[in-house]
Design a protein around this motif. Structure first.
Motif, mmCIF file in Angstrom:
data_model
loop_
_atom_site.group_PDB
_atom_site.id
_atom_site.type_symbol
_atom_site.label_atom_id
_atom_site.label_comp_id
_atom_site.label_asym_id
_atom_site.label_seq_id
_atom_site.Cartn_x
_atom_site.Cartn_y
_atom_site.Cartn_z
ATOM 1 N N LEU A 122 0.870 -1.176 0.000
ATOM 2 C CA LEU A 122 0.000 0.000 0.000
ATOM 3 C C LEU A 122 0.904 1.223 0.000
ATOM 4 N N PHE A 123 0.749 2.077 -1.002
ATOM 5 C CA PHE A 123 1.556 3.294 -1.059
ATOM 6 C C PHE A 123 0.676 4.498 -0.787
ATOM 7 N N TYR A 124 1.082 5.297 0.206
ATOM 8 C CA TYR A 124 0.344 6.512 0.549
ATOM 9 C C TYR A 124 1.093 7.708 -0.031
ATOM 10 N N CYS A 125 0.466 8.363 -0.992
ATOM 11 C CA CYS A 125 1.102 9.499 -1.669
ATOM 12 C C CYS A 125 0.674 10.812 -1.018
ATOM 13 N N HIS A 126 1.579 11.400 -0.256
ATOM 14 C CA HIS A 126 1.303 12.717 0.336
ATOM 15 C C HIS A 126 1.278 13.783 -0.749
ATOM 16 N N PHE A 127 2.177 13.612 -1.744
ATOM 17 C CA PHE A 127 2.294 14.538 -2.878
ATOM 18 C C PHE A 127 3.424 14.004 -3.758
ATOM 19 N N PRO A 128 3.315 14.136 -5.082
ATOM 20 C CA PRO A 128 4.419 13.686 -5.931
ATOM 21 C C PRO A 128 5.732 14.377 -5.563
ATOM 22 N N ASP A 129 6.754 13.582 -5.298
ATOM 23 C CA ASP A 129 8.038 14.136 -4.864
ATOM 24 C C ASP A 129 8.634 15.073 -5.903
ATOM 25 N N GLN A 130 8.418 14.776 -7.188
ATOM 26 C CA GLN A 130 9.036 15.578 -8.240
ATOM 27 C C GLN A 130 8.498 17.006 -8.302
ATOM 28 N N LEU A 131 7.387 17.264 -7.620
ATOM 29 C CA LEU A 131 6.822 18.616 -7.610
ATOM 30 C C LEU A 131 7.288 19.438 -6.413
ATOM 31 N N LEU A 132 8.103 18.841 -5.574
ATOM 32 C CA LEU A 132 8.527 19.528 -4.356
ATOM 33 C C LEU A 132 9.817 20.321 -4.519
ATOM 34 N N THR A 133 10.439 20.228 -5.710
ATOM 35 C CA THR A 133 11.663 20.981 -5.960
ATOM 36 C C THR A 133 11.567 21.704 -7.300
ATOM 37 N N GLN A 134 12.259 22.823 -7.409
ATOM 38 C CA GLN A 134 12.270 23.589 -8.651
ATOM 39 C C GLN A 134 13.377 23.090 -9.581
ATOM 40 N N ARG A 135 13.173 23.276 -10.889
ATOM 41 C CA ARG A 135 14.138 22.808 -11.902
ATOM 42 C C ARG A 135 14.603 23.979 -12.757
ATOM 43 N N THR A 136 15.164 24.989 -12.146
ATOM 44 C CA THR A 136 15.554 26.191 -12.881
ATOM 45 C C THR A 136 16.838 25.994 -13.690
ATOM 46 N N LEU A 137 17.707 25.099 -13.255
ATOM 47 C CA LEU A 137 18.979 24.875 -13.937
ATOM 48 C C LEU A 137 18.923 23.596 -14.765
ATOM 49 N N LEU A 138 19.611 23.603 -15.912
ATOM 50 C CA LEU A 138 19.645 22.447 -16.789
ATOM 51 C C LEU A 138 20.229 21.235 -16.074
ATOM 52 N N LEU A 139 21.282 21.462 -15.272
ATOM 53 C CA LEU A 139 21.905 20.361 -14.542
ATOM 54 C C LEU A 139 20.914 19.711 -13.586
ATOM 55 N N LYS A 140 20.087 20.539 -12.942
ATOM 56 C CA LYS A 140 19.087 20.012 -12.015
ATOM 57 C C LYS A 140 18.047 19.181 -12.778
ATOM 58 N N LYS A 141 17.660 19.649 -13.957
ATOM 59 C CA LYS A 141 16.693 18.919 -14.762
ATOM 60 C C LYS A 141 17.245 17.555 -15.172
ATOM 61 N N LEU A 142 18.520 17.552 -15.578
ATOM 62 C CA LEU A 142 19.149 16.301 -15.991
ATOM 63 C C LEU A 142 19.263 15.329 -14.813
ATOM 64 N N TYR A 143 19.605 15.868 -13.660
ATOM 65 C CA TYR A 143 19.740 15.050 -12.453
ATOM 66 C C TYR A 143 18.399 14.443 -12.036
ATOM 67 N N ARG A 144 17.329 15.252 -12.152
ATOM 68 C CA ARG A 144 16.032 14.804 -11.661
ATOM 69 C C ARG A 144 15.292 13.905 -12.643
ATOM 70 N N THR A 145 15.618 13.960 -13.928
ATOM 71 C CA THR A 145 14.859 13.189 -14.921
ATOM 72 C C THR A 145 14.800 11.698 -14.610
ATOM 73 N N PRO A 146 15.924 11.018 -14.362
ATOM 74 C CA PRO A 146 15.821 9.582 -14.035
ATOM 75 C C PRO A 146 15.146 9.329 -12.692
ATOM 76 N N ILE A 147 15.318 10.241 -11.756
ATOM 77 C CA ILE A 147 14.681 10.080 -10.446
ATOM 78 C C ILE A 147 13.168 10.204 -10.582
ATOM 79 N N ASP A 148 12.728 11.191 -11.378
ATOM 80 C CA ASP A 148 11.294 11.366 -11.606
ATOM 81 C C ASP A 148 10.699 10.152 -12.312
ATOM 82 N N TRP A 149 11.450 9.621 -13.288
ATOM 83 C CA TRP A 149 10.974 8.430 -14.004
ATOM 84 C C TRP A 149 10.833 7.257 -13.039
#
Length: 406
Positions: A122-149
């Motif tokens: 049973l998974f309880y989703c408080h909120f999608p984790d990927q929406l809790l951080t901003q992706r203003t930098l390209l490096l951050k976007k690249l870092y988060r893409t596999p994590i979000d997937w």
């Protein structure tokens, strides 16, 4: 003997997510389930009191793994810690259990599917984790893409998915597009009223100077996303609307969860203190870092109302706690508070601006009887919609349903 349920959670501190985990564990234990909690971090000096005396086993493993890499990569480290914890539980601990209750980090779910006897999750989703951080930098976007997937893919592997509000359910569907075939059920967090049975007094001298008759209270972690500076800005705006005599009777308490291991807690606490000093309001603001359940009860009993400042909060248990204690709520008109607070009845829902918040605050200064009338309505709403009994019935229902599917 009821089902055996294993809770797995990243950090069993004193936040809203931890409150729900503890309440769910207690609810299932009361229904005859065998319950145990596994976490990567647990500090008896920074936890809910029920974890100390409820009889529920708390196991900690993996705390030696880093929480960050030079203050960065928090999500990656959290995923690694939870995956390690899950591997330990499944392959090394020797623990036996029927159902896993997982929340916050879904990356550990595949591990439970690898077990010799595949576990129902049973998974309880408080909120999608990927929406809790901003992706203003390209490096951050690249870092988060596999994590979000990974978050989306592993969330979809759960056998049952619950969310904390209809607002979160909508965000879930919008965010996890590949899971459009899944309709998560809503399970509102409950209020464990036993935590509010402490004796209270009419004395706030421990926190505020004498003769401060109208005390506003904010309860939230010292995190920037909680928008605590809105409370200070609203207080400053209120100052401009009051006479000197009225202003001398007003005070604000910023009470928040605080962990000196978390850099943001430390930094934001200092930032807020500096804002108060620059605005020359320091003598009208008390900063309280963490507090006991008894202190919380006393604060809620005596303050005029709660200022709940986060925008798009997925649920927010603080407004429910306040209303139970007959304390009105001024909250941002988005997210979870739209489902818990009734505008004009149990408090006020406002746009996230200093002007809007201060207008609502002024009503409590001008009309102190609002505390009583709105407080009474708030308590009735909590007992009708957010009772521990209703929560216990539902969480037990979902566990039994998973057992039937084995």
């Amino acid at each position: 003997m009821g089902p055996s349920v294993l809770f797995i959670h990243p950090d069993l501190g004193i936040g809203g997510a931890e409150r729900l985990v503890v309440d769910a564990a207690l609810a299932l234990k009361s229904r005859g389930c065998q319950v145990q909690v596994w976490t990567a971090h647990y500090d008896i000096g920074h936890c809910f009191s029920e974890t100390l005396d409820s009889g529920i086993p708390i196991r900690c493993c993996g705390d030696w793994l880093p929480r960050s890499i030079f203050g960065k990569c928090l999500a990656l480290c959290a995923y690694i810690r939870m995956i390690f914890l899950a591997f330990y539980v499944v392959f090394l601990s020797g623990e036996q259990f029927d159902v896993v209750f997982c929340d916050q980090v879904s990356a550990c779910i595949p591990v439970f599917k690898l077990a010799r006897n595949r576990k129902r999750v049973l998974f309880y989703c408080h909120f999608p984790d990927q929406l809790l951080t901003q992706r203003t930098l390209l490096l951050k976007k690249l870092y988060r893409t596999p994590i979000d997937w990974l978050e989306e893919r592993t969330t979809g592997m759960a056998d049952c998915i619950l969310v904390n509000s209809h607002f979160t359910a909508k965000i879930f569907k919008k965010t996890f597009t590949s899971l459009s075939h899944i309709q998560p059920d809503v399970l509102y967090p409950s209020l464990n009223v036993s935590n509010f049975k402490h004796s209270v007094s009419d004395d706030l001298s421990e926190f505020v100077p004498a003769k401060r008759e109208t005390v506003f209270l904010s309860i939230n972690r010292y995190e920037r996303k909680k928008n605590l500076n809105l409370a200070l800005e609203a207080l400053s705006s209120l100052h401009s609307k009051l006479s000197l005599l009225e202003w001398e009777k007003v005070h604000l308490i910023l009470a928040g969860g605080y962990d000196d291991r978390v850099r943001e807690n430390v930094e934001h606490y200092q930032e807020l203190k500096e804002i108060a000093e620059k605005s020359e309001m320091s003598n009208h603001v008390t900063f309280l870092r963490s507090f006991s359940d008894k202190q919380k009860c006393n604060l809620l009993h005596n303050c005029a109302c709660i200022l709940y400042t986060p925008s798009n909060e997925h649920f927010g248990i603080v407004p429910v706690e306040a209303m139970y204690m007959h304390c009105p709520v001024i909250a941002v008109n988005s997210g979870g508070p739209l489902e818990s607070v009734v505008d004009g009845v149990t408090g006020f829902l406002c746009s996230p601006t200093a002007a809007a918040f201060s207008d609502a605050m002024e009503k409590f200064v001008r009309n102190p009887t609002l505390k009583t009338s709105m407080g009474k309505s708030g308590n009735a709403r909590v007992m009708e919609n957010f009772s521990c009994e209703a929560f216990s019935d539902l969480i037990y229902h979902y566990i039994c349903k998973l057992m039937e599917c084995r």
